[in-house]
Design an enzyme around this catalytic site. Sequence first.
Site, PDB file in Angstrom:
ATOM      1  N   GLY A  71      68.499  16.391  10.907  1.00 58.13           N
ATOM      2  CA  GLY A  71      69.535  17.260  10.358  1.00 58.13           C
ATOM      3  C   GLY A  71      70.478  17.776  11.435  1.00 58.13           C
ATOM      4  CB  THR A  72      69.898  18.969  14.889  1.00 59.49           C
ATOM      5  OG1 THR A  72      69.005  20.013  14.479  1.00 59.49           O
ATOM      6  CG2 THR A  72      70.721  19.434  16.071  1.00 59.49           C
ATOM      7  CG  ASN A 149      67.368  27.878   7.516  1.00 59.21           C
ATOM      8  OD1 ASN A 149      68.544  28.016   7.204  1.00 59.21           O
ATOM      9  ND2 ASN A 149      66.924  28.197   8.709  1.00 59.21           N
ATOM     10  CD  GLN A 177      64.808  24.357   4.764  1.00 58.14           C
ATOM     11  OE1 GLN A 177      63.972  24.211   3.855  1.00 58.14           O
ATOM     12  NE2 GLN A 177      64.463  24.319   6.039  1.00 58.14           N
ATOM     13  CB  SER A 197      66.299  16.863   7.866  1.00 56.30           C
ATOM     14  OG  SER A 197      65.311  16.698   8.847  1.00 56.30           O
ATOM     15  CG  HIS A 199      61.288  17.509   9.747  1.00 56.78           C
ATOM     16  ND1 HIS A 199      60.808  18.779   9.947  1.00 56.78           N
ATOM     17  CD2 HIS A 199      62.556  17.509  10.202  1.00 56.78           C
ATOM     18  CE1 HIS A 199      61.757  19.522  10.512  1.00 56.78           C
ATOM     19  NE2 HIS A 199      62.835  18.767  10.676  1.00 56.78           N
ATOM     20  CB  THR A 236      67.849  -0.414  18.472  1.00 61.85           C
ATOM     21  OG1 THR A 236      68.548  -1.341  19.297  1.00 61.85           O
ATOM     22  CG2 THR A 236      66.846  -1.143  17.599  1.00 61.85           C
ATOM     23  CB  CYS A 326      60.500  32.609  17.391  1.00 57.75           C
ATOM     24  SG  CYS A 326      59.501  32.739  18.863  1.00 57.75           S
TER      25      CYS A 326
HETATM   26  N1  PLP Z   1      69.790  22.586   8.595  1.00 61.78           N
HETATM   27  C1  PLP Z   1      68.889  23.387   8.028  1.00 61.78           C
HETATM   28  C2  PLP Z   1      69.309  24.255   6.879  1.00 61.78           C
HETATM   29  C3  PLP Z   1      67.574  23.427   8.496  1.00 61.78           C
HETATM   30  O1  PLP Z   1      66.699  24.254   7.927  1.00 61.78           O
HETATM   31  C4  PLP Z   1      67.220  22.593   9.581  1.00 61.78           C
HETATM   32  C5  PLP Z   1      65.840  22.624  10.136  1.00 61.78           C
HETATM   33  O2  PLP Z   1      65.157  23.611  10.047  1.00 61.78           O
HETATM   34  C6  PLP Z   1      68.194  21.754  10.138  1.00 61.78           C
HETATM   35  C7  PLP Z   1      69.468  21.775   9.623  1.00 61.78           C
HETATM   36  C8  PLP Z   1      67.886  20.851  11.298  1.00 61.78           C
HETATM   37  O3  PLP Z   1      67.201  19.702  10.879  1.00 61.78           O
HETATM   38  P1  PLP Z   1      66.314  18.871  11.929  1.00 61.78           P
HETATM   39  O4  PLP Z   1      65.080  19.665  12.192  1.00 61.78           O
HETATM   40  O5  PLP Z   1      66.023  17.578  11.229  1.00 61.78           O
HETATM   41  O6  PLP Z   1      67.153  18.674  13.145  1.00 61.78           O
END
Ligand code: PLP
Length: 390
Positions: A71-72, A149, A177, A197, A199, A236, A326
């Site tokens: 997600g980041t 989140n 989320q 994302s 996970h 890749t 944190c």
């Molecule tokens: N955006 C939101 C709303 C999230 O809660 C998170 C992760 O907690 C992310 C983005 C980031 O995703 P990732 O952990 O896959 O980088």
Amino acid sequence: MADRVYLDWNATTPLRAEARAAIAAALELVGNPSSIHAEGRAARGMVEQARAAVAAAIGAEARSVVFTSGGTEANTLALMPGLRIGSQPAERLVISAIEHASVLAGGRFASEHIDTVRVTREGVVDLDHLRSLLAGRPPALVSVMLANNETGALQPVTDIGGIVHAAGGVLHVDAVQAFGKIPFNFNDLGTDLVSLSAHKIGGPKGVGALVLGANLAGLAPLLRGGGQELGRRAGTENVAGIAGFGAAVAAAIPAMAADMSRIEKLRNRLETGLRQTQGSEGGIVIAESAPRLANTTLFAVPGLRAETAVIGFDLAGIAVSSGSACSSGKVRSSHVLEAMGFGPELAQSAIRISLGWSSSETDIDRCLEAWRKLAGNLTKRDHETELERF
Ligand code: PLP
């Protein structure tokens, strides 16, 4: 870990069996998805199967899905100057005050080109403020999450899309989320880019996707090199991670409605129990009257040090999280709660309890039992609290 209760599903989820099997199968493949021989084509097949599953889950075109490292990265890839729907590129960024850190960081925008939209006391984007930030100014890229989140509060993304497009701008939605917790369709949302994302829905950590609308133009890759992902993300592909993501999506989406209705009942049982324990001590469920994810409770008790409570829960075998972020050992108060108008005392006193598909009544009862033991010791008896002022 035997006998633990995991109630931190918004941080991450356990790997689904389907995802584990897909990852194991992908790890057996030798080929590079870019190679044209049979080994390469087998790996390519796995990547494209996953792409189709992710796209189908949100009603998007498979070719619009760009796999990323999570997600980041999806958020960072999306936040770039020059994106456009019409002829005028968006050269400034407007984000809400409650976004994830990866959006708050602003991607490829310079900080002087970023404006922040306020949220209401229920943690929902203030649409009038958004309108005023867009009116009479050059088009902006606007980034708003679908579900927060920390609080679980759902954002009025469809309305936001109408406002943004009427002002000639582009909308990015961080749906990390919300994905797998509420149904949504890319086109109905009225968005131009969506971040996902793996996970958070039972896939592996370190893989995600940015999904692009058909009318969007101007996206430049973050990673340059080979032409993977149609030139939008070089390198890749993480075949095993992507295969795990696809399998998790294929398992999660059909089960979502039944899972969430069961989870909501558990969450309500939890909130009733928390309130009963707190009784006259005070304590509030944050964003309680906003539309919220069914799995999330953010509970604040004035005077409580959330970090201490999280350690207390942990010692009792329960994994929860503090609402405050944190990272690297530093405890900060929650920017989300501060944006909602809570002062630092309350913003440092929130505990997030988040549930998932294997959460059970026993988990909730064990959590409440631990809380009953902790609550009296950890909260100030003093009722001169910020809560009363709020
Ligand atoms: N955006 C939101 C709303 C999230 O809660 C998170 C992760 O907690 C992310 C983005 C980031 O995703 P990732 O952990 O896959 O980088």
